[in-house]
Design an enzyme around this catalytic site. Sequence first.
Site, mmCIF file in Angstrom:
data_model
loop_
_atom_site.group_PDB
_atom_site.id
_atom_site.type_symbol
_atom_site.label_atom_id
_atom_site.label_comp_id
_atom_site.label_asym_id
_atom_site.label_seq_id
_atom_site.Cartn_x
_atom_site.Cartn_y
_atom_site.Cartn_z
ATOM 1 N N ASN A 130 -1.393 1.494 6.251
ATOM 2 C CA ASN A 130 -0.492 0.462 5.701
ATOM 3 C C ASN A 130 -0.193 -0.530 6.815
ATOM 4 O O ASN A 130 0.044 -0.114 7.946
ATOM 5 C CB ASN A 130 0.842 1.068 5.263
ATOM 6 C CG ASN A 130 0.747 1.727 3.910
ATOM 7 O OD1 ASN A 130 -0.330 1.807 3.337
ATOM 8 N ND2 ASN A 130 1.856 2.211 3.419
ATOM 9 N N GLY A 131 -0.131 -1.815 6.485
ATOM 10 C CA GLY A 131 0.227 -2.810 7.491
ATOM 11 C C GLY A 131 -0.953 -3.683 7.865
ATOM 12 O O GLY A 131 -1.930 -3.776 7.111
ATOM 13 N N GLU A 183 8.546 -13.294 -12.707
ATOM 14 C CA GLU A 183 7.785 -12.214 -12.090
ATOM 15 C C GLU A 183 7.186 -11.250 -13.105
ATOM 16 O O GLU A 183 6.112 -10.716 -12.861
ATOM 17 C CB GLU A 183 8.579 -11.476 -11.014
ATOM 18 C CG GLU A 183 9.749 -10.679 -11.494
ATOM 19 C CD GLU A 183 10.541 -10.051 -10.353
ATOM 20 O OE1 GLU A 183 9.968 -9.747 -9.311
ATOM 21 O OE2 GLU A 183 11.764 -9.873 -10.535
ATOM 22 N N TRP A 227 -3.019 -2.631 -1.552
ATOM 23 C CA TRP A 227 -2.575 -3.965 -1.976
ATOM 24 C C TRP A 227 -3.262 -4.912 -0.999
ATOM 25 O O TRP A 227 -2.916 -4.949 0.191
ATOM 26 C CB TRP A 227 -1.056 -4.043 -1.868
ATOM 27 C CG TRP A 227 -0.432 -5.266 -2.432
ATOM 28 C CD1 TRP A 227 -0.095 -5.497 -3.740
ATOM 29 C CD2 TRP A 227 -0.011 -6.433 -1.711
ATOM 30 N NE1 TRP A 227 0.504 -6.732 -3.863
ATOM 31 C CE2 TRP A 227 0.566 -7.320 -2.643
ATOM 32 C CE3 TRP A 227 -0.072 -6.810 -0.363
ATOM 33 C CZ2 TRP A 227 1.074 -8.570 -2.266
ATOM 34 C CZ3 TRP A 227 0.438 -8.044 0.006
ATOM 35 C CH2 TRP A 227 1.004 -8.911 -0.942
ATOM 36 N N HIS A 239 20.543 -34.723 -11.334
ATOM 37 C CA HIS A 239 19.838 -35.274 -10.174
ATOM 38 C C HIS A 239 18.336 -35.013 -10.251
ATOM 39 O O HIS A 239 17.648 -35.084 -9.232
ATOM 40 C CB HIS A 239 20.426 -34.682 -8.889
ATOM 41 C CG HIS A 239 21.873 -35.008 -8.697
ATOM 42 N ND1 HIS A 239 22.313 -36.280 -8.386
ATOM 43 C CD2 HIS A 239 22.987 -34.245 -8.829
ATOM 44 C CE1 HIS A 239 23.636 -36.279 -8.308
ATOM 45 N NE2 HIS A 239 24.073 -35.054 -8.579
ATOM 46 N N LYS A 271 13.465 -13.072 -12.599
ATOM 47 C CA LYS A 271 13.049 -11.951 -13.470
ATOM 48 C C LYS A 271 11.987 -12.413 -14.449
ATOM 49 O O LYS A 271 10.982 -11.769 -14.642
ATOM 50 C CB LYS A 271 14.218 -11.399 -14.284
ATOM 51 C CG LYS A 271 15.220 -10.506 -13.619
ATOM 52 C CD LYS A 271 14.729 -9.170 -13.166
ATOM 53 C CE LYS A 271 14.120 -9.235 -11.803
ATOM 54 N NZ LYS A 271 14.952 -9.047 -10.659
ATOM 55 N N CYS A 301 0.823 -1.209 0.000
ATOM 56 C CA CYS A 301 0.000 0.000 0.000
ATOM 57 C C CYS A 301 0.860 1.263 0.000
ATOM 58 O O CYS A 301 1.987 1.253 0.482
ATOM 59 C CB CYS A 301 -0.866 0.024 1.249
ATOM 60 S SG CYS A 301 -1.834 -1.473 1.467
ATOM 61 N N LYS A 349 6.481 -3.552 -4.650
ATOM 62 C CA LYS A 349 7.882 -3.149 -4.675
ATOM 63 C C LYS A 349 8.520 -3.285 -3.297
ATOM 64 O O LYS A 349 9.643 -3.711 -3.169
ATOM 65 C CB LYS A 349 7.975 -1.699 -5.159
ATOM 66 C CG LYS A 349 9.399 -1.181 -5.299
ATOM 67 C CD LYS A 349 10.123 -1.873 -6.430
ATOM 68 C CE LYS A 349 11.580 -1.500 -6.534
ATOM 69 N NZ LYS A 349 12.336 -2.496 -7.300
ATOM 70 N N GLU A 364 18.524 -15.569 -10.424
ATOM 71 C CA GLU A 364 18.024 -14.211 -10.663
ATOM 72 C C GLU A 364 17.354 -14.108 -12.039
ATOM 73 O O GLU A 364 16.304 -13.486 -12.182
ATOM 74 C CB GLU A 364 19.187 -13.216 -10.520
ATOM 75 C CG GLU A 364 18.864 -11.770 -10.837
ATOM 76 C CD GLU A 364 17.769 -11.164 -9.982
ATOM 77 O OE1 GLU A 364 17.328 -11.778 -9.000
ATOM 78 O OE2 GLU A 364 17.310 -10.058 -10.337
ATOM 79 N N ARG A 372 4.653 0.780 -6.320
ATOM 80 C CA ARG A 372 4.726 -0.138 -5.180
ATOM 81 C C ARG A 372 3.837 -1.369 -5.386
ATOM 82 O O ARG A 372 3.987 -2.360 -4.682
ATOM 83 C CB ARG A 372 4.294 0.594 -3.897
ATOM 84 C CG ARG A 372 5.243 1.700 -3.501
ATOM 85 C CD ARG A 372 4.649 2.541 -2.397
ATOM 86 N NE ARG A 372 4.494 1.797 -1.164
ATOM 87 C CZ ARG A 372 5.358 1.815 -0.164
ATOM 88 N NH1 ARG A 372 6.457 2.522 -0.268
ATOM 89 N NH2 ARG A 372 5.131 1.138 0.938
HETATM 90 C C1 F6R Z 1 12.509 -9.042 -7.555
HETATM 91 C C2 F6R Z 1 12.356 -8.143 -6.424
HETATM 92 C C3 F6R Z 1 12.123 -8.725 -5.080
HETATM 93 C C4 F6R Z 1 12.937 -7.951 -4.026
HETATM 94 C C5 F6R Z 1 12.600 -8.464 -2.621
HETATM 95 C C6 F6R Z 1 13.446 -7.772 -1.558
HETATM 96 O O1 F6R Z 1 12.748 -8.359 -8.741
HETATM 97 O O2 F6R Z 1 12.422 -6.948 -6.576
HETATM 98 O O3 F6R Z 1 12.419 -10.073 -5.051
HETATM 99 O O4 F6R Z 1 14.287 -8.113 -4.315
HETATM 100 O O5 F6R Z 1 11.247 -8.229 -2.348
HETATM 101 O O6 F6R Z 1 13.218 -6.399 -1.531
HETATM 102 P P1 F6R Z 1 14.233 -5.429 -0.834
HETATM 103 O O7 F6R Z 1 15.514 -5.488 -1.591
HETATM 104 O O8 F6R Z 1 13.591 -4.079 -0.907
HETATM 105 O O9 F6R Z 1 14.411 -5.914 0.570
#
Ligand code: F6R
Length: 614
Positions: free
Chosen positions: A102-103, A494, A76, A510, A491, A2, A609, A487, A27
Amino acid sequence: MCGIIGYVGYRNTIPVLIQGLEQLEYRGYDSAGIACLSHKEDNLFIVKEKGKLSALKEKIGDFDVDAHIGIGHTRWATHGEPSRANAHPHTDATGRIALVHNGIVENYAVLKMAMQKKRIRFESQTDTEVAAKLIGTYYHKKTSLFDAVKQAIDELHGFFSFVLFSKDDPDTLVAYKRSNPLVVGLGQGENFLASDVTALLPYTRQVIYLEDDDLVTLTSKSVSIYSLKTRSWVKRRPTMVHWNVSQAQKQGYPHFMLKEMYEQPEVLRNILSKRLTKKGDIYFDTVNKKFHNQLKRVKQVHMVSCGTAYHAGLVGAIAIEKFAHISCRTQVSSEFRYGNPILGKDDLVVLITQSGETADTLAALREAKAKGAKTLAVVNVVGSTIAREADAVIYTHAGPEIGVASTKAYTAQLATLLLLVFSMAKMRNKISKEDFHLMVKAFKRIPEYCARILREGKSFERCARKHSSRRNFLYLGRGCNYPTALEGALKLKEISYAHAHGYAAGEMKHGPIALIDHEQPVICIAPESSTYDKMISNIQEIRARDGIVIAIGSEGNKDLEKMSDSFFSIPKAPEILSPMLTVIPLQFFAYRMAVLNGRDVDQPRNLAKSVTVE
Ligand code: F6R
């Protein structure tokens, strides 16, 4: 997660709220709403809508509301589906108070039941409405909104931040922070509140980061902060934010993600210019002498983080064992915090986080501190909670990252961790002077190498077109490029929603080898390295089963190119630095796959985010 914006001042409020919410869109959210107080009619004007901000803006339309105080929210969903009824703001039973949140209020069900027994009616399924209604029960003729919140807070369990106002007081916003970030923006004849600084950048760069248990009254001319922790009025020092509005705008790119990918050479250059002294030493401005000395003595390192930051931690761990000769464990924060880790004064816990607000990483930090370990945060957002609470912080200086999928923050984390490792290796006499200087010299070439890979955009496009309809991808890597495989897979899933799995190449036999047939694309990360020959054996195994090989290899490697259905080259660099290069074709591939499949690249479904709830 949020987003919150609050405004009180001389401007017309609705455009300020909308612009703030636009800045917070990144976000991740599923509905949005605003509340403001009409100056003339003394009316609460509340508009909420499910879906994107465009839907909310359409609903607000040309309403001509002369308002100078208001709050806005992007939701959210946690409690209750995304819907207009569940969107914020929510009101108390009399309709005088409007609140955004938020929360999570953990005991909302019990409180709701108790209020329902007193015939208070609820219109939503949210925990937020429970908080609004509860504060309302304390808000009487002789009690200010500030006092009502102060009393109600004792009854609320969980982690949350609120911003609210009452129609009885057209010049006062009240806010409370516990765990979820809230920032005050300071203006002239106006003041702001937001869940993150990007919402404030169009108006001010003078901010106050609130601390847990701060209860704030904000008028157009004043900011008063009362700490419920110390039960006293407190002064918090304002901070100057060095980001600017244009950094948080697309600047002609179709997506923030693409813009941020192209910013990587500049980010890396900037990090090196901040971290390397004229003499070629590595320097961290925010690490004091005492902590520096402690770094010399630590016996065990723990890299703790989530998602993409966890992958950076995996590379950091390999580097620290290899170059600084310190044993290192890597864990995701959510496992670390509940795993009862054995920690003491000789342990260094490195918390890696772009936002500095991730709930699990924050909890891990607190657990590590409680157990007496030294804590070092590697953070992008200056002044964020994790940056403030850790014993020491090193900023990654990637600038604002708006695209939900992390790109430049990842390469910045890699660069920062590797510089930390080389500096620790040097201070512990584990690397020779010559090797140290060779490494620094090679490091300085990385930004240009990164730019060279980015210039190959068209070939990633061709490869993505070839495979855009496929739904399953396997990513393989070894050593410090095993995290690159993880990674790359993250990417792709997501933002394109295709299934992708990252695997250590040696593990293929395996299990995952069962997947290989003529329809299975396998992305093989195989730059020059100590395990290159082993990678080639794995690639042969894939080819022998008709699998589709998409390879990332070193420039000029014709053999690998011949073996592959698609081949992307990266300039030659020392193995430990290569993850900063090999990841770039994978970011591009994911980006193009997402665009070709018509996905919302910057705000992929269900993602946020900054993950500020557990
Ligand atoms: C993937 C992504 C998430 C963040 C994760 C940690 O592209 O952005 O996996 O890396 O939520 O977020 P931070 O770095 O803000 O703790």
